[in-house]
Design an enzyme around this catalytic site. Structure first.
Site, PDB file in Angstrom:
ATOM      1  N   LYS A  44      -7.707   1.546   4.990  1.00 53.73           N
ATOM      2  CA  LYS A  44      -6.341   1.559   4.463  1.00 53.73           C
ATOM      3  C   LYS A  44      -6.290   0.652   3.245  1.00 53.73           C
ATOM      4  O   LYS A  44      -6.644  -0.526   3.314  1.00 53.73           O
ATOM      5  CB  LYS A  44      -5.368   1.085   5.530  1.00 53.73           C
ATOM      6  CG  LYS A  44      -3.934   0.985   5.037  1.00 53.73           C
ATOM      7  CD  LYS A  44      -2.980   0.624   6.162  1.00 53.73           C
ATOM      8  CE  LYS A  44      -1.563   0.467   5.640  1.00 53.73           C
ATOM      9  NZ  LYS A  44      -0.616   0.171   6.729  1.00 53.73           N
TER      10      LYS A  44
ATOM     11  N   LYS B 212      -6.383   6.154   4.206  1.00 48.49           N
ATOM     12  CA  LYS B 212      -4.998   6.115   3.737  1.00 48.49           C
ATOM     13  C   LYS B 212      -4.896   5.289   2.470  1.00 48.49           C
ATOM     14  O   LYS B 212      -5.458   4.192   2.433  1.00 48.49           O
ATOM     15  CB  LYS B 212      -4.132   5.501   4.841  1.00 48.49           C
ATOM     16  CG  LYS B 212      -2.704   5.287   4.455  1.00 48.49           C
ATOM     17  CD  LYS B 212      -1.967   4.585   5.551  1.00 48.49           C
ATOM     18  CE  LYS B 212      -0.563   4.315   5.050  1.00 48.49           C
ATOM     19  NZ  LYS B 212       0.145   3.389   5.869  1.00 48.49           N
TER      20      LYS B 212
HETATM   21  C1  PBG Z   1       2.411  -0.290   8.237  1.00 51.75           C
HETATM   22  C2  PBG Z   1       2.397   1.050   7.600  1.00 51.75           C
HETATM   23  C3  PBG Z   1       2.693   1.357   6.271  1.00 51.75           C
HETATM   24  C4  PBG Z   1       2.585   2.744   6.157  1.00 51.75           C
HETATM   25  C5  PBG Z   1       2.244   3.237   7.409  1.00 51.75           C
HETATM   26  N1  PBG Z   1       2.106   2.164   8.286  1.00 51.75           N
HETATM   27  C6  PBG Z   1       3.140   0.507   5.147  1.00 51.75           C
HETATM   28  C7  PBG Z   1       2.335  -0.589   4.642  1.00 51.75           C
HETATM   29  O1  PBG Z   1       1.162  -0.785   4.969  1.00 51.75           O
HETATM   30  O2  PBG Z   1       2.901  -1.325   3.845  1.00 51.75           O
HETATM   31  C8  PBG Z   1       2.806   3.528   4.890  1.00 51.75           C
HETATM   32  C9  PBG Z   1       3.079   4.979   5.081  1.00 51.75           C
HETATM   33  C10 PBG Z   1       3.606   5.664   3.876  1.00 51.75           C
HETATM   34  O3  PBG Z   1       3.675   5.122   2.751  1.00 51.75           O
HETATM   35  O4  PBG Z   1       3.999   6.842   4.043  1.00 51.75           O
HETATM   36  N2  PBG Z   1       3.245  -0.295   9.363  1.00 51.75           N
END
Ligand code: PBG
Length: 330
Positions: A200, A253
């Site tokens: 991520k 991601k």
């Molecule tokens: C963290 C989380 C995020 C997303 C999914 N889980 C945000 C982050 O890491 O700041 C982002 C998902 C998206 O942008 O659609 N709980």
């Protein structure tokens, strides 16, 4: 002579493109409704259905509305949803995240009762629940790893106890997959899978999500735990570590700027691989389509196909319902 060497005019690559029938017969990648996981944002109250301004067509919903939506989603053939929760109160340690009567736990019980066949995944993270908007506990200007992981294991366990079919830790702290696995196993959830947000990235494409989940960090950013967009080998180390700790499905991601990472992860590990087509990737298409600058439906299908072609077995996407409707028509 290599078979890739041109031999025109004997060889003409256009021949297999000349008719729709033949194009469909040689097509290498086919999207299917069961590729999709649909994200849902649960908020307190009843009869709440509030559109997220930066994500047209996506809503924050109270549990009653979530149940209705899940009936719909299941009826469309979409196999799974992933829950995010926005609690009534936030505090420094994100207490609502691991409260058995928290918003996600409540939504899980309600949906399980009404739509038992729908597969329920939960995002396991603290950022929606902490007053400072960080994914764990903060000491000074450090986002603390090990103490945060302990809270994440509590959160995951309460999700499992409330009826989650799978948990998906999204924080990117070290050791969290193993810690969650141990706690689930110790509590009788040996068969409950973990989908780890394994690679991520610290991405600008999460912008609209932070409006949806009300999780913008009040200071600093997430670069001390999420990955640097410039790195690729490091993604393999992240994924390898999560697999060793017990991840059943690994996620990359965001998806679109990281199609190369999806492909590398798939080729290297041959694991069930998920990709998150994130909020900013959704909003960009929605905004351009609203202006008439691109054909929104066509670009949506092209993007989803590219994610699958890159190696994703499943796609978390806000487009799930729209894409499912198009696939059904075909
Ligand atoms: C963290 C989380 C995020 C997303 C999914 N889980 C945000 C982050 O890491 O700041 C982002 C998902 C998206 O942008 O659609 N709980």
């Amino acid at each position: 002579m290599s078979i890739y060497e041109g031999n025109y005019p004997v060889s003409r690559l256009r021949r297999t493109r000349m008719s729709p029938v033949l194009r469909s017969m040689v097509r290498e990648t086919e999207l299917a409704v069961n590729d999709f996981i649909y994200p849902l944002f649960a908020v307190p109250g009843t009869k709440v259905k509030k559109e997220i301004s930066s994500m047209p067509g996506v809503y924050q919903m109270s549990v009653d509305e979530i149940v209705r939506e899940c009936v719909d989603v299941h009826g469309m053939g979409i196999p799974a949803v992933i829950f995010f929760g926005i609690p009534p109160q936030k505090d420094a340690v994100g207490s609502e995240a691991y409260d058995e009567h928290g918003i996600v736990q409540t939504a899980l019980r309600a949906v399980k009762k009404e739509v038992p066949e729908l597969y329920l995944i939960t995002d396991v993270c603290m950022c929606e629940y902490t007053s400072h908007g960080h994914c764990g506990i903060v000491k000074g200007d450090e986002i603390v790893n090990d103490a945060s992981v302990e809270l994440l294991t509590k959160e995951a366990l309460t999700h499992a106890q409330a009826g989650a079919d799978m948990v998906a830790p999204s924080d990117m702290f070290d050791g969290r997959v193993g810690a969650i696995r141990r706690v689930l196993d110790a509590n009788g959830f040996t068969n409950l899978p973990i989908m780890s947000y394994a690679a991520k990235y610290a991405s600008g494409f999460y912008g609209p999500f932070r409006e949806a989940a009300e999780s913008t960090p009040q200071f600093g950013d997430r670069r001390s735990h999420q990955m640097d967009p410039a790195n690729s080998d490091e993604a393999l180390r992240e994924v390898a570590q999560d697999i060793r700790e017990g991840a059943d499905i690994v996620m990359v991601k965001p998806a679109l700027s990281y199609l190369d990472i999806i492909r590398r992860v798939k080729d290297e590990f041959h694991m069930p691989t998920a990709a998150y087509n994130v909020s900013g990737e959704y909003s960009l298409i929605k905004a351009a389509a609203a202006k008439g600058w691109v054909d929104g439906e066509r670009v949506m299908m092209e993007v989803l196909t590219s994610i699958k072609r890159a190696g994703a077995d499943m796609i978390l996407t806000y487009f799930a319902k729209e894409a499912a409707a198009i696939l059904k028509k075909r």
